[in-house]
Scaffold this active site. Structure first.
Site, PDB file in Angstrom:
ATOM      1  N   CYS A 174       5.662  -0.106   7.318  1.00 18.03           N
ATOM      2  CA  CYS A 174       5.202   1.052   6.556  1.00 18.03           C
ATOM      3  C   CYS A 174       6.402   1.566   5.767  1.00 18.03           C
ATOM      4  O   CYS A 174       7.501   1.673   6.317  1.00 18.03           O
ATOM      5  CB  CYS A 174       4.694   2.128   7.519  1.00 18.03           C
ATOM      6  SG  CYS A 174       4.167   3.644   6.688  1.00 18.03           S
ATOM      7  N   LEU A 175       6.192   1.881   4.478  1.00 11.55           N
ATOM      8  CA  LEU A 175       7.318   2.322   3.656  1.00 11.55           C
ATOM      9  C   LEU A 175       7.939   3.623   4.162  1.00 11.55           C
ATOM     10  O   LEU A 175       9.087   3.912   3.858  1.00 11.55           O
ATOM     11  CB  LEU A 175       6.877   2.485   2.191  1.00 11.55           C
ATOM     12  CG  LEU A 175       6.533   1.187   1.452  1.00 11.55           C
ATOM     13  CD1 LEU A 175       6.067   1.498   0.027  1.00 11.55           C
ATOM     14  CD2 LEU A 175       7.700   0.222   1.423  1.00 11.55           C
ATOM     15  N   HIS A 234      -4.808   0.749   7.213  1.00 12.18           N
ATOM     16  CA  HIS A 234      -3.502   1.432   7.293  1.00 12.18           C
ATOM     17  C   HIS A 234      -3.456   2.614   6.309  1.00 12.18           C
ATOM     18  O   HIS A 234      -3.042   3.721   6.676  1.00 12.18           O
ATOM     19  CB  HIS A 234      -2.393   0.408   6.992  1.00 12.18           C
ATOM     20  CG  HIS A 234      -1.008   0.943   7.103  1.00 12.18           C
ATOM     21  ND1 HIS A 234      -0.114   0.528   8.074  1.00 12.18           N
ATOM     22  CD2 HIS A 234      -0.345   1.884   6.372  1.00 12.18           C
ATOM     23  CE1 HIS A 234       1.020   1.188   7.924  1.00 12.18           C
ATOM     24  NE2 HIS A 234       0.916   2.016   6.892  1.00 12.18           N
ATOM     25  N   GLU A 235      -3.896   2.375   5.073  1.00 12.59           N
ATOM     26  CA  GLU A 235      -3.849   3.441   4.062  1.00 12.59           C
ATOM     27  C   GLU A 235      -4.881   4.533   4.348  1.00 12.59           C
ATOM     28  O   GLU A 235      -4.602   5.719   4.158  1.00 12.59           O
ATOM     29  CB  GLU A 235      -4.045   2.876   2.650  1.00 12.59           C
ATOM     30  CG  GLU A 235      -2.962   1.907   2.204  1.00 12.59           C
ATOM     31  CD  GLU A 235      -1.553   2.402   2.462  1.00 12.59           C
ATOM     32  OE1 GLU A 235      -1.270   3.600   2.262  1.00 12.59           O
ATOM     33  OE2 GLU A 235      -0.719   1.587   2.893  1.00 12.59           O
ATOM     34  N   GLY A 289       0.835  -1.196   0.000  1.00 14.83           N
ATOM     35  CA  GLY A 289       0.000   0.000   0.000  1.00 14.83           C
ATOM     36  C   GLY A 289       0.866   1.240   0.000  1.00 14.83           C
ATOM     37  O   GLY A 289       1.997   1.218   0.504  1.00 14.83           O
ATOM     38  N   HIS A 321      -3.440   6.929   6.740  1.00 13.23           N
ATOM     39  CA  HIS A 321      -2.490   7.865   6.111  1.00 13.23           C
ATOM     40  C   HIS A 321      -3.222   9.080   5.539  1.00 13.23           C
ATOM     41  O   HIS A 321      -2.744  10.209   5.642  1.00 13.23           O
ATOM     42  CB  HIS A 321      -1.755   7.185   4.954  1.00 13.23           C
ATOM     43  CG  HIS A 321      -0.486   6.484   5.352  1.00 13.23           C
ATOM     44  ND1 HIS A 321       0.573   7.136   5.945  1.00 13.23           N
ATOM     45  CD2 HIS A 321      -0.099   5.196   5.231  1.00 13.23           C
ATOM     46  CE1 HIS A 321       1.564   6.273   6.163  1.00 13.23           C
ATOM     47  NE2 HIS A 321       1.174   5.073   5.741  1.00 13.23           N
ATOM     48  N   GLN A 339       2.795   9.871   1.295  1.00  9.08           N
ATOM     49  CA  GLN A 339       4.114   9.228   1.331  1.00  9.08           C
ATOM     50  C   GLN A 339       4.969   9.550   0.113  1.00  9.08           C
ATOM     51  O   GLN A 339       6.161   9.219   0.085  1.00  9.08           O
ATOM     52  CB  GLN A 339       3.946   7.704   1.432  1.00  9.08           C
ATOM     53  CG  GLN A 339       3.331   7.281   2.758  1.00  9.08           C
ATOM     54  CD  GLN A 339       3.163   5.778   2.805  1.00  9.08           C
ATOM     55  OE1 GLN A 339       2.209   5.235   2.270  1.00  9.08           O
ATOM     56  NE2 GLN A 339       4.108   5.090   3.433  1.00  9.08           N
TER      57      GLN A 339
HETATM   58 ZN    ZN Z   1       2.175   3.282   5.813  1.00  8.32          ZN
END
Ligand code: ZN
Length: 190
Positions: A106-107, A148-149, A45, A152, A50
């Site tokens: 998480c990236l 999660h997304e 994701g 964000h 991000q």
């Molecule tokens: Zn993340």
């Protein structure tokens, strides 16, 4: 084009996304770049915050994951692969009350894994790239990725679920991420 990933604790990660108001070629290009960036980093994701843009936009693809997912459209189970990638565009989300811990990365937090309470099932309303509304119900790993997304897009991060004690315990790791160069991260994962 592979875009640079914004790392913790860049202030844009705390910005609530602005709604997408036109489903034009610019949006399609951005989504295409986000998908390329997510695949490059082997993520499941990626939210617009991000890659440095505070928008109500995220991409998800759980088709490569070994953790099972379920997906229902109009109440009927459908094959996951046929509906990936999934786009969160101006999404609304409702979650079941019963939660279980999910071990997540998480990236924007390279190397960090933490346990986060997540609902087992979610109902999502979103849009496709043509602006057509899409309503679905998800379970398993896909439900977790969606939560999660979705967070964000509200400027919320997975570390926000940690107790003060647990956040203290990963203080060093967070400091390391703050000092990391995004380009180094890209090289490590290439
Ligand atoms: Zn993340």
């Amino acid at each position: 084009m592979v875009l640079n990933i914004v790392l913790y604790d860049h202030p844009i990660l705390r910005k609530k996304g602005k709604p997408i108001d036109s489903f034009n070629d610019q949006l399609k290009r951005l989504v295409s770049d986000m998908l390329e960036t997510m695949a490059f980093h082997k993520g499941v994701g990626l939210a617009a915050q991000q890659i440095g843009q505070a928008l109500q936009l995220a991409v998800i693809d759980v088709s490569e994951s070994k953790i099972p997912s379920s997906l229902l459209i109009e109440g009927k189970p459908v094959p996951i692969e046929e509906h990936m990638p999934l786009f969160l565009i101006n999404p609304t989300l409702s979650c079941t009350r019963s939660k279980e811990l999910s071990n997540e990365g998480c990236l924007s937090f390279p190397g960090l894994r933490i346990d986060v309470p997540r609902s087992k099932r979610v109902k999502l309303k979103t849009f496709d790239l043509e602006g057509k509304p899409l309503a679905l119900e998800a379970g398993g790993f896909l439900a977790i990725a969606i939560q999660h997304e979705f967070d964000h897009l509200q400027g919320k991060l997975f570390i926000d679920y940690l107790s003060p004690e647990k956040k203290k315990a990963i203080k060093e790791e967070l400091e390391k991420i703050k000092r990391a160069e995004p380009s180094l991260f890209a090289k490590e994962n290439a």
